[in-house]
Structures are given as structure tokens and as C-alpha cells.
Design a protein around this motif. Structure first.
Motif, mmCIF file in Angstrom:
data_model
loop_
_atom_site.group_PDB
_atom_site.id
_atom_site.type_symbol
_atom_site.label_atom_id
_atom_site.label_comp_id
_atom_site.label_asym_id
_atom_site.label_seq_id
_atom_site.Cartn_x
_atom_site.Cartn_y
_atom_site.Cartn_z
ATOM 1 N N TYR A 44 31.079 46.833 29.835
ATOM 2 C CA TYR A 44 31.975 47.904 29.379
ATOM 3 C C TYR A 44 33.112 48.109 30.379
ATOM 4 C CZ TYR A 44 33.543 52.494 27.789
ATOM 5 O OH TYR A 44 34.315 53.534 27.335
ATOM 6 N N LYS A 45 32.803 47.995 31.664
ATOM 7 C CA LYS A 45 33.843 48.156 32.684
ATOM 8 C C LYS A 45 34.892 47.052 32.578
ATOM 9 C CE LYS A 45 31.239 50.745 36.150
ATOM 10 N NZ LYS A 45 30.361 51.350 35.158
ATOM 11 N N TYR A 46 34.451 45.846 32.182
ATOM 12 C CA TYR A 46 35.407 44.750 32.022
ATOM 13 C C TYR A 46 36.295 44.940 30.799
ATOM 14 C CZ TYR A 46 33.866 41.801 35.855
ATOM 15 O OH TYR A 46 33.630 41.288 37.115
ATOM 16 N N LEU A 47 35.949 45.887 29.944
ATOM 17 C CA LEU A 47 36.809 46.236 28.817
ATOM 18 C C LEU A 47 37.709 47.423 29.112
ATOM 19 C CD1 LEU A 47 34.513 46.018 25.646
ATOM 20 C CD2 LEU A 47 36.391 44.493 26.271
ATOM 21 N N ARG A 48 37.193 48.406 29.850
ATOM 22 C CA ARG A 48 37.880 49.694 29.924
ATOM 23 C C ARG A 48 38.383 50.098 31.311
ATOM 24 N NH1 ARG A 48 36.480 52.563 25.221
ATOM 25 N NH2 ARG A 48 36.460 51.007 23.567
ATOM 26 N N ASN A 49 37.793 49.600 32.379
ATOM 27 C CA ASN A 49 38.249 50.046 33.701
ATOM 28 C C ASN A 49 39.687 49.609 33.960
ATOM 29 O OD1 ASN A 49 35.633 50.973 34.078
ATOM 30 N ND2 ASN A 49 35.626 50.426 36.230
ATOM 31 N N ALA A 50 40.445 50.485 34.589
ATOM 32 C CA ALA A 50 41.892 50.279 34.719
ATOM 33 C C ALA A 50 42.262 48.992 35.441
ATOM 34 C CB ALA A 50 42.509 51.478 35.448
ATOM 35 N N GLN A 51 41.459 48.555 36.409
ATOM 36 C CA GLN A 51 41.782 47.350 37.175
ATOM 37 C C GLN A 51 40.938 46.150 36.745
ATOM 38 O OE1 GLN A 51 44.418 47.512 39.121
ATOM 39 N NE2 GLN A 51 44.548 49.693 38.674
ATOM 40 N N ILE A 52 39.645 46.330 36.601
ATOM 41 C CA ILE A 52 38.766 45.196 36.308
ATOM 42 C C ILE A 52 39.095 44.561 34.964
ATOM 43 C CG2 ILE A 52 36.354 44.536 35.919
ATOM 44 C CD1 ILE A 52 35.509 46.532 37.957
ATOM 45 N N HIS A 54 41.693 43.588 33.874
ATOM 46 C CA HIS A 54 42.756 42.582 33.993
ATOM 47 C C HIS A 54 42.244 41.281 34.609
ATOM 48 C CE1 HIS A 54 45.832 45.379 32.699
ATOM 49 N NE2 HIS A 54 45.442 46.257 33.609
ATOM 50 N N TRP A 55 40.939 41.024 34.539
ATOM 51 C CA TRP A 55 40.367 39.804 35.111
ATOM 52 C C TRP A 55 41.107 38.570 34.609
ATOM 53 C CZ3 TRP A 55 38.228 36.741 31.258
ATOM 54 C CH2 TRP A 55 37.914 37.379 30.066
ATOM 55 N N PHE A 60 38.172 32.684 35.140
ATOM 56 C CA PHE A 60 36.884 32.852 34.464
ATOM 57 C C PHE A 60 36.411 31.517 33.883
ATOM 58 C CE2 PHE A 60 34.727 33.389 30.365
ATOM 59 C CZ PHE A 60 33.584 34.047 30.771
ATOM 60 N N SER A 61 37.298 30.816 33.177
ATOM 61 C CA SER A 61 36.936 29.536 32.564
ATOM 62 C C SER A 61 36.589 28.499 33.621
ATOM 63 C CB SER A 61 38.087 29.032 31.683
ATOM 64 O OG SER A 61 38.344 29.933 30.627
ATOM 65 N N PHE A 62 37.381 28.475 34.700
ATOM 66 C CA PHE A 62 37.106 27.519 35.774
ATOM 67 C C PHE A 62 35.747 27.788 36.404
ATOM 68 C CE2 PHE A 62 37.181 26.490 40.323
ATOM 69 C CZ PHE A 62 37.425 25.135 40.270
ATOM 70 N N SER A 63 35.462 29.056 36.690
ATOM 71 C CA SER A 63 34.186 29.411 37.313
ATOM 72 C C SER A 63 33.028 29.092 36.370
ATOM 73 C CB SER A 63 34.177 30.890 37.692
ATOM 74 O OG SER A 63 32.998 31.241 38.375
ATOM 75 N N GLN A 64 33.211 29.334 35.076
ATOM 76 C CA GLN A 64 32.194 28.976 34.096
ATOM 77 C C GLN A 64 31.870 27.483 34.149
ATOM 78 O OE1 GLN A 64 33.341 30.179 30.080
ATOM 79 N NE2 GLN A 64 31.451 31.361 29.951
ATOM 80 N N GLU A 65 32.928 26.676 34.232
ATOM 81 C CA GLU A 65 32.746 25.219 34.290
ATOM 82 C C GLU A 65 31.969 24.808 35.534
ATOM 83 O OE1 GLU A 65 36.682 23.673 34.124
ATOM 84 O OE2 GLU A 65 37.052 24.354 32.070
ATOM 85 N N ASP A 228 42.013 40.240 40.596
ATOM 86 C CA ASP A 228 41.766 39.740 39.240
ATOM 87 C C ASP A 228 40.965 38.437 39.267
ATOM 88 O OD1 ASP A 228 43.264 41.879 38.430
ATOM 89 O OD2 ASP A 228 45.064 40.727 37.979
ATOM 90 N N GLY A 229 41.193 37.629 40.296
ATOM 91 C CA GLY A 229 40.469 36.371 40.414
ATOM 92 C C GLY A 229 38.991 36.574 40.701
ATOM 93 N N VAL A 230 38.687 37.417 41.696
ATOM 94 C CA VAL A 230 37.273 37.637 42.025
ATOM 95 C C VAL A 230 36.570 38.398 40.901
ATOM 96 C CG1 VAL A 230 37.591 37.484 44.526
ATOM 97 C CG2 VAL A 230 37.809 39.708 43.410
ATOM 98 N N SER A 231 37.298 39.272 40.196
ATOM 99 C CA SER A 231 36.714 39.949 39.029
ATOM 100 C C SER A 231 36.250 38.919 38.008
ATOM 101 C CB SER A 231 37.741 40.876 38.370
ATOM 102 O OG SER A 231 38.176 41.876 39.241
ATOM 103 N N ALA A 232 37.096 37.901 37.783
ATOM 104 C CA ALA A 232 36.776 36.867 36.797
ATOM 105 C C ALA A 232 35.564 36.047 37.219
ATOM 106 C CB ALA A 232 37.987 35.966 36.600
ATOM 107 N N VAL A 233 35.488 35.714 38.511
ATOM 108 C CA VAL A 233 34.349 34.923 38.995
ATOM 109 C C VAL A 233 33.050 35.698 38.817
ATOM 110 C CG1 VAL A 233 33.316 33.812 41.011
ATOM 111 C CG2 VAL A 233 35.788 33.620 40.615
#
Length: 532
Positions: A44-52, A54-55, A60-65, A228-233
Motif C-alpha cells: 500500500y505504501k508503494y501505491l500511496r506514500n508521497a516518496q516511495i 515514485h520507485w 525494479f525490472s533489473f533487480s527482478q532479473e 527511487d532506485g533503492v525503493s525499487a530494489v
């Protein structure tokens, strides 16, 4: 062990956003047929928090891979064991990210110059992002690389961690490049200066002394890019947990997981989308009431009415009672903190919660027992139109003249009384009459100050005169240590003063009052240091 029904019911009926969480992240985590409910508060925070929110999607895709490549290399079983045994690195990174998000929000609300923002906020935030979030994630990846290579590849500090993972053999450059090496080196060694809109980063490379120049705007952009980068990871790792349906079942009573990991999942299991379980800690109580265990649970989040707080609190107590296998003589305290409610709590005996679990009583009866016990303090929501940011940062300027210096002026008003407290340093007072003259003048300066109230609770506020003023008087200015004590042995301490228009003098300190000489002068009470 599954999430208790009350959380699912609450998120579905009392909060909004659950449907969006499920739809968004089932689509994003392509291998997940559903989202384990324990992760709803995080996502939910990744949808609504003001900063997170913007991941960085590409990170995200690179880290997933990379995560998928690790699993292909070491197998699902080793992947799961390694992740759970090192999950404390991920939960530390996530919790520090939330703390830094709050600081970024404060930075954005700050109305000073960009130069001042950099000095007060962005440099420190960038440094903490590197060391408390970015560094933890690098350690996590290195743990997996160690399993893959069959040897310990641990790197103690940030630079060797980056060098190790950024090598072509490891292939994590997209992640390690988030941290600009010149900026990182300068910040690590205190070589950062901001002047106007220009920032100078001084650092060493071998025997060379080098400088990197930027603007405060470009530096802020680098900060947000790192965030934004570390949020995505972090999100990619939670995605893996959802896709493999790894939840509290795999953590609860697992001897291989770190204590912080178990606590993190326990808190998540008691959190909703909007109300987070922030702290859980257990204490040994050994006093005149007997020997028992006492568990404190603290919630933060949105403003809930009293009945809602009691509902969540009772079911949380039941969950704690079961998870921690508490005894009937043990006790549980549930506390709530939110912007427009004064801190609230209740304490309940585990014998009552046991009766609830066994169906002997229902939640309404538990609520009545709690109210009758008087171990409860529940404040209503403050419905005044408030600005929480202004309330948090409002202050009263110091007052100074040739006779005294008044500082630490603070509004401590409550319901029907406008109250101030302050500290005053008397520059020339040698005798009690000098002190009394100064006190009269100090009271007349503080009494008409306007107070503005608080977000958390209603108090008497406005331009009317104060009802009560509490002062501590000293000879010389000090801000800490024994020279600030309120005991006769401190020769810097002159007196405590209470002005009360109703002459009731309600502020007392049972520890020190017995050592002081109490005298009344109409609306002013003097608690003198007997050695003055």
C-alpha cells in the motif's frame, strides 16, 4: 499460520485501497496468483506514500532479473533459506527507507533557501541513504553471491561492496551506479560545501586531491534518484516473497531467522493498510504485584475513533497472547499514536483475553472489563482545523534584557487552562527581593503571549492571558548537567516559580519539592533553593 480474519475484515470494510493493492501487484508480480495479506501494508505504501510511490520501474525490472538469475543458479530451496536467514538486512533497509521518506517530506516543506536545505537536510539524507539502505541491499546481494560461489565474500564497508558487485563478473552495475562515487567519497570524508546554488565535493583518489562541482538542484535530483532506485530494489524482493508465497508461516518459530526478521513479520501481521504496528516489546515485571510478562504494542497511523481503537486493540491483544504463548497472569498494553489524537492506550489482563479466545466472553464484554479496570486512556479525535506541520515547528522566541534571559518558552496548555513553561537566567539578582522583581516582570512578558493549540488535542488557546506559568530560575546560562538540577546542592539553581491566577498551584514535583522552601506571594508560589 495465516493472517487473522479481523485484519482482512478491517482492510476490506473500514479502509480503502485493498482492491487497488491486489490488482496492481498481482499484475506487477507476474508469478503471483495472489498477494499474501501480510504484505498488504507494505505494498500500500508503494501505491500511496508521497516518496516511495515514485520507485524506479527500470531498476525494479533489473533487480527482478538478478533475483531470478540467483534462484536459477542456487535453486529455490537455497534461495529461500538464504533470504530468510538474511532478511534482517532487507527489513532494516525498508524501515530506514520509511524514516528517510519522512525527512525528505520535511525537507520539501521547509521554506528556507536551497542552500540551507542542502546543509540541513539533503547531504545528511544522502549519506544515510547510502549507509542504512543502499549498503544493506548490497550486503544482501553479496550473501547470495557467496552461496553461489560456495565461499564467504563478505565486504565490510561500502566502497569494497560497490567494487565487488560492480565488477563485470557480478554484473550489478545498474544498482551500484546509483551512488555517484565522487559525491559518495566527498560525503564520507566531510568534503562537502554548499554556497548559494553551488555545491563543491572534495575527495581523494590515490594521492590526488580532486573536486567535483554540482548545483544544489542537481544534487537533490541525485538524492531522489538514489531513493527511487533503492525503493525499487526493495520492492523487487517483496515481489519475490509474494511470488513464492513466503510469509509468516516460514518465519514463525524458525530458528534460522534473525530476531529482527521475526519481529518484523510479527508487526506486519498486526498492521492494516493505514494503521501500522510500529513497536512490540516484552518486559519482565517483578514487583509487589507479582512476577509476570508484560507486552507493549504501539500503533501509528490514521486517526481512529475510540471504538475502532478498542476493536483493533482487543483483537491485537488476542493475537499477541496466542503468538507469544503468554500466561494468564501476564498483561498486554496497546497504545495508539496519530496526528489528531493525544496518545491513547489500554492495558488488559491475559486471563480476559483467554476467555475471549475460548468463547466465554465477546469483544463487547472485554471492552466493558477494560473500562471498568480504569487501565485505559482514550482521547477523542481533535476536530479542529489544524496544520500539523506548523504545529510541530511553532516556537516562541527568546526574550532578553539587561536583567534576565528567558528561553525554552513552551506551551503546555490543556483543556481549560492556558499554560506556559520557561527557563530564566537572572543576570543581576543577588537577593530574594531582586528575584521577585524580576519574576513579576517575566510573568508580565509571558502572560500575554498568544498560544495556538495542538493538532493532537483541544486546549485553551488564543490571545487571552495565561492562567498558569511555570518557571525555573538559574544564575548563569547552562543547558545540561548538574548545574541544571533542581536540588539545593546546585548553587546555580535559584527557585521554581508557579504563577496561577486561581492560586491552586497544580504543578508539583514530589521528588524535589520536599527539599525546597515553599512561599506564597498571592498568585505566585516560590519554591526556593534554601541555599540561595
Amino acid at each position: 499460520m495465516q493472517e487473522t480474519d479481523y485484519i482482512n475484515w478491517w482492510e476490506s470494510t473500514k479502509e480503502t485501497g485493498l482492491g487497488e493493492v491486489k490488482e496492481t501487484f498481482v499484475n506487477l508480480f507476474s508469478k503471483a496468483d495472489f498477494i499474501p495479506s501480510i504484505y498488504h501494508p507494505v505494498l500500500y505504501k508503494y501505491l500511496r506514500n508521497a516518496q516511495i510511490k515514485h520507485w524506479d520501474n527500470e531498476l525494479f525490472s533489473f533487480s527482478q532479473e538478478r533475483i531470478q538469475e540467483l534462484e536459477n543458479s542456487i535453486g529455490t530451496e537455497k534461495m529461500t533459506m538464504t533470504l530468510l536467514s538474511n532478511f534482517h538486512l532487507l527489513c532494516n533497509a525498508y524501515q530506514n527507507l520509511l524514516d528517510l521518506e519522512e525527512r525528505i517530506m520535511l525537507m520539501n516543506r521547509f521554506k528556507g533557501s536551497e542552500e540551507l536545505k542542502a546543509k540541513i537536510f539533503s547531504i545528511n539524507i544522502y549519506n544515510d541513504l547510502l549507509n542504512t539502505v543502499f549498503g544493506e541491499l548490497l550486503k544482501l546481494f553479496i550473501e547470495f553471491e557467496s552461496v553461489k560461489d560456495g565461499k564467504d565474500l563478505f565486504q565490510k564497508t561500502l566502497t569494497p561492496q560497490i567494487d565487488f558487485l560492480s565488477s563485470p563478473k557480478r554484473g550489478y552495475q545498474r544498482i551500484t551506479d546509483l551512488a555517484n562515487s565522487n559525491i559518495r567519497n566527498a560525503i564520507s570524508h566531510g568534503g562537502v560545501k554548499a554556497s548559494g546554488s553551488t555545491m563543491i565535493f572534495s575527495y581523494r583518489k590515490g594521492s590526488q586531491h580532486l573536486q567535483h562541482e554540482s548545483t544544489v538542484y542537481d544534487f537533490k535530483d541525485s538524492l531522489l534518484q538514489l531513493f527511487d532506485g533503492v525503493s525499487a530494489v526493495i520492492l523487487s524482493w517483496f515481489g519475490y516473497l509474494c511470488e513464492r508465497n513466503i510469509s509468516y508461516n516460514e518465519v514463525y518459530k524458525n530458528d534460522f531467522v534473525h530476531e529482527e526478521t521475526s519481529l518484523f513479520f510479527e508487526k506486519l501481521s498486526m498492521s492494516t493498510l493505514l494503521t501500522m504496528c510500529d513497536k512490540v516489546y516484552q518486559l519482565d515485571i517483578n514487583n509487589e504485584t507479582g512476577n509476570r510478562q508484560h507486552v507493549n504494542v504501539e500503533f501509528i497511523g490514521t486517526d481512529l475513533d475510540i471504538n475502532s481503537r478498542i476493536f483493533l486493540g482487543i483483537y491485537t491483544a488476542e493475537r499477541v497472547f496466542q503468538l507469544r504463548q503468554l500466561a494468564l497472569e501476564d498483561t498486554i498494553m496497546i497504545a495508539f499514536k496519530s496526528p489528531k489524537i493525544a496518545n491513547s492506550f489500554f492495558t488488559v489482563d491475559c486471563s480476559v483475553i483467554s476467555d475471549l479466545s475460548n468463547g466465554k466472553i465477546d469483544t463487547e464484554e472485554v471492552s466493558q472489563i477494560i473500562w471498568k479496570s480504569k487501565n485505559i486512556l482514550m482521547f477523542p479525535i481533535n476536530d479542529e482545523d489544524r496544520n500539523e506541520f506548523e504545529d510541530n515547528f511553532r516556537y516562541y522566541p527568546d526574550i532578553e534584557n539587561e536583567d534576565f534571559y528567558i528561553t525554552e518558552i513552551e506551551d503546555i496548555s490543556f483543556g481549560d487552562k492556558k499554560r506556559f513553561k520557561a527557563v530564566a537566567y537572572l543576570k543581576r539578582a543577588k537577593r530574594p527581593n531582586h528575584v521577585k522583581n524580576a519574576v513579576d516582570e517575566i510573568i508580565n512578558l509571558i502572560k500575554p503571549l498568544e498560544n495556538y493549540g495542538f493538532s493532537s488535542n483541544k486546549v485553551k488557546h488564543g490571545k487571552m492571558d495565561a492562567d498558569i506559568i511555570y518557571l525555573v530560575l538559574y544564575k548563569k546560562e547552562v543547558r545540561r548537567g548538574k548545574d541544571r538540577s533542581l536540588l539545593p546542592s546546585n548553587d546555580n539553581f535559584i527557585a521554581q516559580i508557579q504563577y496561577d491566577v486561581d492560586m491552586k498551584f497544580p504543578i508539583n514535583n514530589n521528588f524535589i519539592d520536599k527539599y525546597l522552601k515553599k512561599r506564597h506571594e498571592k498568585t505566585v508560589q516560590y519554591n526556593w533553593n534554601p541555599n540561595f
